[in-house]
Design an enzyme around this catalytic site. Structure first.
Site, mmCIF file in Angstrom:
data_model
loop_
_atom_site.group_PDB
_atom_site.id
_atom_site.type_symbol
_atom_site.label_atom_id
_atom_site.label_comp_id
_atom_site.label_asym_id
_atom_site.label_seq_id
_atom_site.Cartn_x
_atom_site.Cartn_y
_atom_site.Cartn_z
ATOM 1 N N GLU A 398 0.812 -1.217 0.000
ATOM 2 C CA GLU A 398 0.000 0.000 0.000
ATOM 3 C C GLU A 398 0.846 1.268 0.000
ATOM 4 O O GLU A 398 0.521 2.254 -0.674
ATOM 5 C CB GLU A 398 -0.931 -0.002 1.213
ATOM 6 C CG GLU A 398 -2.096 -0.977 1.107
ATOM 7 C CD GLU A 398 -1.743 -2.403 1.453
ATOM 8 O OE1 GLU A 398 -2.598 -3.293 1.286
ATOM 9 O OE2 GLU A 398 -0.586 -2.632 1.887
ATOM 10 N N HIS A 465 -11.357 -5.653 8.756
ATOM 11 C CA HIS A 465 -12.002 -5.384 7.472
ATOM 12 C C HIS A 465 -13.282 -4.573 7.641
ATOM 13 O O HIS A 465 -14.119 -4.541 6.742
ATOM 14 C CB HIS A 465 -12.346 -6.696 6.749
ATOM 15 C CG HIS A 465 -11.173 -7.542 6.411
ATOM 16 N ND1 HIS A 465 -10.511 -8.303 7.341
ATOM 17 C CD2 HIS A 465 -10.526 -7.756 5.226
ATOM 18 C CE1 HIS A 465 -9.514 -8.957 6.754
ATOM 19 N NE2 HIS A 465 -9.502 -8.636 5.474
#
Length: 659
Positions: A398, A465
């Site tokens: 990322e 998540h």
């Protein structure tokens, strides 16, 4: 001590290399005097390392980008930046490159194709990837060179950037200046391999070890490599062996360095040895050397006088605030009359696809977004429509991909970066909040990057998540934050986010992806950022929400038809539509703010404070915040239901109405 090979270079070139090293050396000697006089605040000395900066810069074309570090003054002087501007930068004067907002070499300049570092060191490596990617996509046949020290190679950004560059075969020269120490930590305590160049093996990358104190070896090797990379794009890892003759910065000193080591490297001084070589070969004379030194010293003195004569910066609150973002005039594109009922996920996919059609320079990047279409299938079919150059699967990195987006922006392109889940942005947090957010304020460089953030609970995804972490970014000046609750808004706001030249965090609630449907225009259209939507109108109370919380509020109002409320869907959290909030609260006299995030430090707290400060005299009750529990987000549905603020809202609303 140093063996030089002319490799057929003309005497004129040999002398240019000498004066190019001499200039930063003489500037540094002057800066050390000014530092002691208190005329500059800090100095990171590159004395003894000039051959690397000068050799690399001389070997590259002026239109090719270089990303230097603290000790690369030779990059700036070899690119012939006016010394007056450099001195003004170091003195915090307005004619410098950062208007006094940052110091030393923490700046970039598009005029000279130089992109300066930030103190976190690692991110510039990924930024170089983005610049090189733009070069490759646009067939410019250019090389990008990026510097780091041996200490910076221990950062995760180093691994990520080299891995991406290798996988995508990007034309980057990764230049490691191995100068013996990271501040006071010797290389023996930094890594456990003989040569850092050996790390290239793990990336399937070519590497070379170069004597960083030999200007001709540096210049000749980089000249050959750069020319070859322009024809055959690929990354190359270079380890320059050198030594730092002064402290990390002058206040650090060098007491931790054994004297015999200092003595050994003093004999390898790149300037003194090269000067002797030129004398021995009749290329340089005492008279010519004195002439060069006199000219450079005069240039330094004149530039210093100009910089010192410049008046100190006069603070301007307006200018400071105006420079946080690049100015952008919203261009409204009205939709056609043809609509279709689609889900939120379809609206985002349509908005992204139509933006790709509208902007030929737009690249989207993320894990599994290409042939697989993304874990939520938003980019399904995009590879067929736009090709793998513009729809790019990324390794799991990322940080490097956010940095690559920044590099694309520096090169004049747009990007959309997909976080597979908003939670994973923590792995790219540093470049988001320290690079994207601060670049325009620091040196007038925009970050034309949209980061898509699938977020939110309600889908039994557990602690890693399910976060809705918008408050991390609304706190950071320089970022814009968008959070739609409906398909129509999502499509129009995504188009505007991509048009905006500033960095935008675009939150997409996963639980709404396939559960919310709406009539949405089929063609491209835009909606303005920073404008809330008034969904219901009434005089009893003002309800403020965004994302999934909007639908929780609507459900509650549908259950209590007697409650006449203004329901404001914020849609955009930064910029925030305070005008809409204040107008409603001043009308109703009561306000309740509903958010999915946990309470403390959330945006509801700031909205509450704003209402108290600006609408206090019109309030008939305390401002109420309703938020989720102060715990991580649990997995199993009974615990997740208990965690969420969804089922708490009705009771709190009724209580406030009775106040």
């Amino acid at each position: 001590m140093i063996s030089y090979k002319k490799e057929g270079l003309k005497d004129e070139t040999l002398l240019e290399l000498y004066t190019s090293m001499l200039k930063p050396r003489l500037i540094e000697e002057k800066m050390l005097i000014l530092l002691r006089q208190g005329k500059i605040s800090k100095w990171f000395s590159g004395i003894g390392q000039e051959a690397i900066s000068v050799g690399v810069t001389k070997a590259m074309k002026t239109e090719e980008y270089i990303l230097p570090m603290h000790r690369n003054l030779g990059v700036f002087t070899t690119r012939e930046i006016p010394l007056r501007r450099l001195f003004a930068q170091w003195q915090g004067k307005a004619s410098g490159f950062t208007k006094g907002r940052d110091r030393s070499f923490h700046f970039g300049t598009q005029e000279y194709n130089i992109v300066g570092m930030i103190s976190h060191l690692g991110p510039q490596l990924g930024v170089a990837d983005g610049i090189a990617l733009a070069s490759k996509l646009n067939n410019k046949n250019q090389v990008t060179a990026v510097f780091t020290g041996e200490g910076g190679t221990s950062e995760g950004d180093f691994h990520e950037a080299l891995n991406v560059a290798s996988v995508w075969q990007l034309p980057v020269l990764f230049c490691i200046e191995n100068n013996g120490y990271g501040l006071s930590t010797p290389t023996s305590e930094q890594y456990n391999c003989k040569d850092l160049a050996d790390r290239a093996i793990g990336y399937g990358m070519e590497s070379h070890i170069i004597d960083g104190n030999n200007i001709l070896e540096v210049y000749n090797k980089i000249s050959v490599l750069a020319e070859d990379i322009r024809k055959n794009p690929r990354p190359v890892l270079l380890e320059f062996k050198t030594f730092r003759m002064r402290g990390h910065e002058e206040a650090s000193g060098t007491k931790y360095v054994p004297q015999e080591l200092m003595d050994t490297w003093a004999k390898k001084d790149p300037l003194d040895n090269y000067k002797s070589f030129l004398f021995e070969n009749g290329i340089l004379t005492e008279a010519l050397d004195e002439k060069f030194r006199a000219e450079i010293k005069t240039e330094i003195d004149n530039a210093l006088a100009e910089a010192e004569a410049e008046k100190p910066i006069v603070p301007s609150e307006t200018e400071e605030l105006n420079d946080v973002y690049q100015n952008h005039t919203y261009q409204e594109v009205t939709p056609n009359s043809t609509t279709e009922e689609i889900r939120l996920i379809d609206a985002i996919s349509q908005g992204l696809k139509q933006s790709m059609e509208r902007h030929d320079d737009l690249v989207i990047m993320g894990q599994d977004i290409a042939d697989y279409g993304g874990v939520f299938k938003i980019t399904d079919g995009f590879v067929d429509a736009f090709g793998k150059d513009r729809v790019r699967n990324t390794p799991i990195c990322e940080s490097a991909i956010v940095e690559t987006g920044m590099g694309l922006s520096i090169a004049g392109m747009k990007s959309v970066v997909e976080m597979q889940f908003a939670d994973f942005v923590t792995s790219g947090f540093n470049p988001v909040v320290n690079y994207l957010a601060k670049s325009h304020y620091r040196w007038n460089q925009n970050a034309d990057v949209v980061v898509r953030m699938p977020c939110g609970a309600g889908v039994a995804a557990g602690p890693f998540h399910s976060q809705t972490n918008e408050a991390w970014f609304t706190k950071t000046p320089g970022l814009k934050v968008v959070y739609p609750a409906f398909p129509y808004d999502a499509k129009g706001l995504l188009a505007s986010a991509i048009n905006d030249p500033n960095p935008v965090l675009f939150f997409e609630h996963k639980a709404l992806y396939r559960s919310i449907r709406q009539e949405v225009p089929t063609d491209y259209f835009t909606l303005p950022l920073g404008k809330a939507s008034l969904l219901r109108e009434g005089n009893d109370i003002t309800i403020i929400a965004y994302g999934a919380a909007v639908h929780w509020a609507l459900k509650t109002l549908d259950k209590h038809e007697d409650i006449q409320a203004d329901l404001i869907d914020l849609r955009s959290l930064q910029p925030l539509d305070t005008d809409a909030i204040y107008a409603s609260v001043k009308k109703t006299g009561k306000a309740i703010i509903l958010q999915e995030d946990s309470l403390f430090g959330g945006i509801a707290s700031d909205i509450s404070a704003l209402i108290m400060e600006n609408c206090f005299e019109q309030l008939d009750a305390p401002v109420k915040r309703v938020a989720s529990m102060e715990t991580p987000i649990p997995f199993i549905n009974q615990l997740e239901d208990q965690y969420l603020s969804r089922d708490k809202f009705e009771g709190e609303l009724l209580k406030l109405l009775e106040y």
